[in-house]
Enzyme design. Structure first.
Site, mmCIF file in Angstrom:
data_model
loop_
_atom_site.group_PDB
_atom_site.id
_atom_site.type_symbol
_atom_site.label_atom_id
_atom_site.label_comp_id
_atom_site.label_asym_id
_atom_site.label_seq_id
_atom_site.Cartn_x
_atom_site.Cartn_y
_atom_site.Cartn_z
ATOM 1 N N GLU A 1 0.818 -1.220 0.000
ATOM 2 C CA GLU A 1 0.000 0.000 0.000
ATOM 3 C C GLU A 1 0.847 1.263 0.000
ATOM 4 O O GLU A 1 0.468 2.267 -0.581
ATOM 5 C CB GLU A 1 -0.935 -0.002 1.220
ATOM 6 N N ASP B 1 -2.560 -3.053 3.285
ATOM 7 C CA ASP B 1 -3.036 -3.222 4.658
ATOM 8 C C ASP B 1 -4.270 -4.114 4.674
ATOM 9 O O ASP B 1 -5.171 -3.971 3.837
ATOM 10 C CB ASP B 1 -3.389 -1.874 5.282
ATOM 11 N N TYR C 1 -0.478 -3.064 13.370
ATOM 12 C CA TYR C 1 -1.388 -2.271 12.541
ATOM 13 C C TYR C 1 -2.337 -1.475 13.437
ATOM 14 O O TYR C 1 -3.031 -2.045 14.288
ATOM 15 C CB TYR C 1 -2.176 -3.198 11.615
#
Length: 684
Positions: free
Chosen positions: A25, A122, A330
């Protein structure tokens, strides 16, 4: 063709033969993936963009990056309602996305001739959509896999690429559904408003409303009006200074605050007459404070705002950078649970090499005797665990990055720590005959527990000397204090985010962004102490409330959020949800068309592009006169001033002139109230 996968089966990237394109990403993520898959990848450059090549006997793996969303929804059709649209390169239709052109050119070039494609963006709805669209429009989704990881540490990345999944179509469909809903909602209503302004004034303007944005703006407007129309009421509190063996104790009247000055003076008179209080009861309660769970994104945003004053968007961006630097897992997660297979001891060992955490880790291992069982919250996220530090050592962090990283580390440590125990002492005292009752309190921490690791919730100790029932304490001072009721606090960005979460609109990833959009559109502006609403912000909500209240309905927005979640669960089709939204929008705009001239005039006046109307008589107000030369807000303020006077007379014997002069003096009096007092009441 790729090996068929069932939902619970995996495939190893090294078992694939041929040319494989891995799509990350962000550029930092692509670099970390490349170096996790190979100690020495070949580094290539396309213009200023780096990408990586890894060769083996049977395959060539290319790791390249997107730059967030490379595609956006667009239509060539004018007017409204419009429901024909397609995904196009973002740089073609969005001036802010010009930087994505070279990334898209590179991915288009690299996609040609590939045998397999791996979406390594992600693992959330947005990442699923970003990677899917690139693969669908440039490659072949039938030859695609999905990599799932929650941190960018090499060990987790290696594990993720050894267990590739099928494309996550439920998340893709939910993401596409959200984008389509937001687009058709935003473009149709925004175009309707802009056309109304143009029809009323001939001027072209840019206006924006949104499915989640508009109910959020309405909430801010309503809370702001509460403050601006607020009339403080007098109230009274009685506190005593008592003496025991040279120690001064503060005691408060149990009914504080009381609304009547007369009642407060009677209590003070009784105390002064006797000059002492008798201890009636002393109680001690020991409360156990369980450690807080590890952070999810909204909890982190809340704490960073409370402790450091960071906006939700600042915190989210900082956490994203910490993630890309492999320092934390994350961050865009709703989970308050840590993964059971995470090697807690290894992470703690790495953290112990960071100076400020060395002793904390040592103390934690000693206190827990090495048994590391985290406290967890109720919230879960199927995609990612709670936010945790990976143990990767930070190198050069900014002051704000250091602050957010420190919060995450300390919260992680606290999750394993024992509970804290706090003792609360309460003494009840009264004048002879129990005529007037007072309370004194003390607080001390009996066991520090998790406060040692996460001190930001540690209460301050308050000393109260030992007291015995029947003991007599001399009153050395009696204080009667007049104060005034407070308006609701001025909203900050974190308050708006908290409300959005409470009512269930937006997502962890989008809430902070939606709040920032309200500022970008100039509906809201930042003030020293919080958020202010502009005339345009008020105007948009006035129009919505009068002509199509459904647009600002939390219930309607929440209904569609629930539908999107059903799409992600696979129990509802995207087309069904989008078609439902189209029907709602058709009804809204058909009703709107009948009122377009009125809408256009209201908005034009709020934007300052129309002056052909009778303005409110308050000099600073640009709104149109509603009743008696006042706009509707100032008229409400005038009514409230007269209505509240009877309550003031009950609480405090004052003339009307004294009353309004006091309101002018008080900081807590609403702005609209002060303006009508100054320009209407005192000039009458």
């Amino acid at each position: 063709m790729p090996t068929p996968l069932t939902p619970n089966s995996f495939i190893n990237i090294w078992s694939l033969k041929g040319r494989i394109l891995v799509i990350a990403e962000k550029p930092k993520a692509s670099k970390r993936i490349a170096y996790a898959l190979s100690d020495n990848p070949i580094v290539h450059k396309y213009k200023k963009i780096q990408y990586y090549e890894i060769r083996s006997s049977f395959s060539t793996i290319i790791v390249a990056s997107a730059a967030g969303h490379l595609y956006e929804l667009h239509t060539e059709l004018p007017g409204y309602p419009v429901f024909t649209y397609e995904w196009v390169p973002a740089y073609l239709v969005n001036s802010e996305k010009q930087h994505t052109k070279e990334y898209l050119e590179l991915l288009e070039k690299l996609s040609k001739g590939c045998d397999y494609y791996i979406n390594a963006c992600d693992y959330d709805i947005e990442g699923s959509v970003i990677g899917y669209l690139i693969i669908k429009l440039l490659g072949n989704e039938k030859r695609a896999y999905r990599a799932k990881f929650s941190s960018l540490v090499p060990s987790e990345l290696k594990a993720a690429f050894s267990k590739l999944l099928p494309l996550d179509y439920n998340m893709v469909e939910a993401g596409l559904c959200r984008h389509e809903l937001d687009w058709i909602w935003g473009i149709n209503i925004s175009r309707a408003l802009m056309k109304a302004v143009q029809g009323a004034t001939g001027s072209k303007t840019v206006l924006s409303v949104g499915r989640v944005q508009t109910p959020t703006l309405k909430y801010v407007v309503e809370k702001t009006l509460e403050r601006k129309l607020f009339i403080p009421l007098p109230q009274y509190s009685i506190t005593l200074l008592l003496k025991k063996n040279g120690t001064v104790i503060t005691a408060s009247y149990v009914k504080n605050p009381v609304s009547s000055r007369e009642e407060a003076e009677k209590v003070a008179q009784v105390v002064r007459k006797h000059g002492y209080l008798v201890v009636k009861d002393v109680s001690k309660s020991l409360l156990k404070y369980t450690p807080p769970p590890p952070f999810n994104l909204s909890d982190l945003q809340e704490e960073a705002a409370r402790i450091y004053g960071l906006s939700p968007m600042e915190t989210q961006n900082i956490a994203e950078q910490l993630y890309l630097d492999a320092l934390i897992s994350y961050p865009r997660t709703n989970s308050q649970k840590l993964p059971p297979n995470l090697n807690y001891r290894e992470i703690l060992a790495r953290l112990s090499s960071i100076g400020e955490y060395s002793k904390l880790v040592s103390d934690l291992l000693s206190e827990t005797r090495g048994v590391l069982k985290p406290v967890e919250g109720e919230k879960e996220d199927p995609a990612h665990p709670a936010i945790y530090p990976t143990g990767t050592l930070p190198k050069s962090l900014t002051k704000k990055q250091r602050a957010v990283y420190d919060l995450i580390v300390r919260r992680f440590l606290a999750a394993f720590a024992p509970p804290a125990h706090v003792a609360y002492i309460k003494a009840t005292l009264s004048t002879p005959g129990n005529e007037c009752v007072f309370e004194a309190s003390g607080l001390f921490i009996e066991s520090t527990g998790w406060f040692k690791y996460y001190p930001f919730h540690r209460p301050e100790s308050k000393h109260l000397p030992p007291l015995n029932r029947g003991e007599v304490l001399e009153v050395v001072n009696t204080r009667l204090r007049e104060s005034y009721t407070k308006p609701p606090p001025r909203l900050k960005k974190i308050d708006v985010l908290r409300w959005m979460e409470e009512v269930g609109i937006g997502t962890e990833s989008t809430r902070a962004l939606i709040i920032e959009k309200l500022f970008d559109r100039r509906y809201l502006v930042s003030a020293k102490t919080g958020i202010s609403v502009t005339d345009l912000g008020y105007g948009v909500i006035e129009v919505v409330d009068i002509f199509f209240p459904d647009l600002a309905s939390v219930e309607l927005t929440r209904t569609f959020e629930s539908m999107i979640n059903d799409v992600m669960k696979g129990v509802r089709r995207r087309e069904e949800v989008v078609n439902s939204a189209k029907e709602v929008i058709k009804k809204l705009v058909s009703r709107f068309d009948n009122h377009a001239p009125e809408v256009g005039l209201i908005l034009a006046r709020r934007m300052g592009i129309s002056s052909n109307y009778t303005k409110c008589s308050i000099p600073s107000c640009r709104r149109e006169a509603h009743v008696d030369g006042l706009c509707k807000y100032h008229y409400q303020a005038l009514k409230r001033v007269h209505e509240a006077y009877s309550e003031w007379k009950t609480r405090k014997r004052v003339s009307f002139d004294e009353y309004v002069l006091t309101l002018l003096r008080l900081k807590s009096t609403g702005d609209y109230v002060k303006e009508v007092i100054t320009h209407v009441i005192r000039k009458a």
